[in-house]
Design a protein around this motif. Structure first.
Motif, mmCIF file in Angstrom:
data_model
loop_
_atom_site.group_PDB
_atom_site.id
_atom_site.type_symbol
_atom_site.label_atom_id
_atom_site.label_comp_id
_atom_site.label_asym_id
_atom_site.label_seq_id
_atom_site.Cartn_x
_atom_site.Cartn_y
_atom_site.Cartn_z
ATOM 1 N N LEU A 23 -5.739 -23.676 -36.641
ATOM 2 C CA LEU A 23 -4.741 -23.713 -35.569
ATOM 3 C C LEU A 23 -5.290 -24.371 -34.308
ATOM 4 O O LEU A 23 -4.585 -25.134 -33.644
ATOM 5 N N SER A 24 -6.555 -24.098 -33.982
ATOM 6 C CA SER A 24 -7.130 -24.702 -32.778
ATOM 7 C C SER A 24 -7.298 -26.204 -32.951
ATOM 8 O O SER A 24 -7.089 -26.964 -32.006
ATOM 9 N N VAL A 25 -7.637 -26.651 -34.154
ATOM 10 C CA VAL A 25 -7.740 -28.086 -34.419
ATOM 11 C C VAL A 25 -6.360 -28.731 -34.310
ATOM 12 O O VAL A 25 -6.206 -29.809 -33.737
ATOM 13 N N GLN A 26 -5.371 -28.055 -34.822
ATOM 14 C CA GLN A 26 -3.999 -28.567 -34.770
ATOM 15 C C GLN A 26 -3.514 -28.674 -33.325
ATOM 16 O O GLN A 26 -2.924 -29.685 -32.936
ATOM 17 N N LYS A 27 -3.784 -27.658 -32.513
ATOM 18 C CA LYS A 27 -3.379 -27.689 -31.111
ATOM 19 C C LYS A 27 -4.131 -28.771 -30.348
ATOM 20 O O LYS A 27 -3.556 -29.441 -29.496
ATOM 21 N N ALA A 28 -5.417 -28.938 -30.654
ATOM 22 C CA ALA A 28 -6.205 -29.966 -29.988
ATOM 23 C C ALA A 28 -5.681 -31.348 -30.347
ATOM 24 O O ALA A 28 -5.628 -32.240 -29.504
ATOM 25 N N LYS A 29 -5.265 -31.514 -31.597
ATOM 26 C CA LYS A 29 -4.705 -32.796 -32.030
ATOM 27 C C LYS A 29 -3.409 -33.085 -31.278
ATOM 28 O O LYS A 29 -3.180 -34.202 -30.814
ATOM 29 N N ASP A 30 -2.582 -32.057 -31.144
ATOM 30 C CA ASP A 30 -1.316 -32.223 -30.432
ATOM 31 C C ASP A 30 -1.547 -32.528 -28.950
ATOM 32 O O ASP A 30 -0.747 -33.224 -28.330
ATOM 33 N N ALA A 31 -2.639 -32.004 -28.399
ATOM 34 C CA ALA A 31 -2.955 -32.235 -26.991
ATOM 35 C C ALA A 31 -3.713 -33.542 -26.796
ATOM 36 O O ALA A 31 -3.991 -33.935 -25.678
#
Length: 54
Positions: A23-31
């Motif tokens: 989830l943190s990788v996914q959020k970082a990608k989105d950001a």
């Protein structure tokens, strides 16, 4: 670590911690940010210099 690698780690282990990493990788990608690799050293700044009391 990219999103696919994080998901594959989670699928293999089934651990909640690995899902949270995904989830943190996914959020970082989105950001628009990238997370460092697992084996990279983070600069935690463990300052071992301390004042000596005499």
């Amino acid at each position: 670590m990219n999103e696919t690698d994080a998901w594959n780690y989670f699928l293999q282990s089934g651990r909640v911690n690995d899902y949270l990493t995904y989830l943190s990788v996914q959020k970082a990608k989105d950001a628009g940010k990238e997370l460092e690799e697992i084996d990279e050293n983070s600069d935690a700044g463990d300052n071992t210099e301390r004042t000596e009391y005499r």
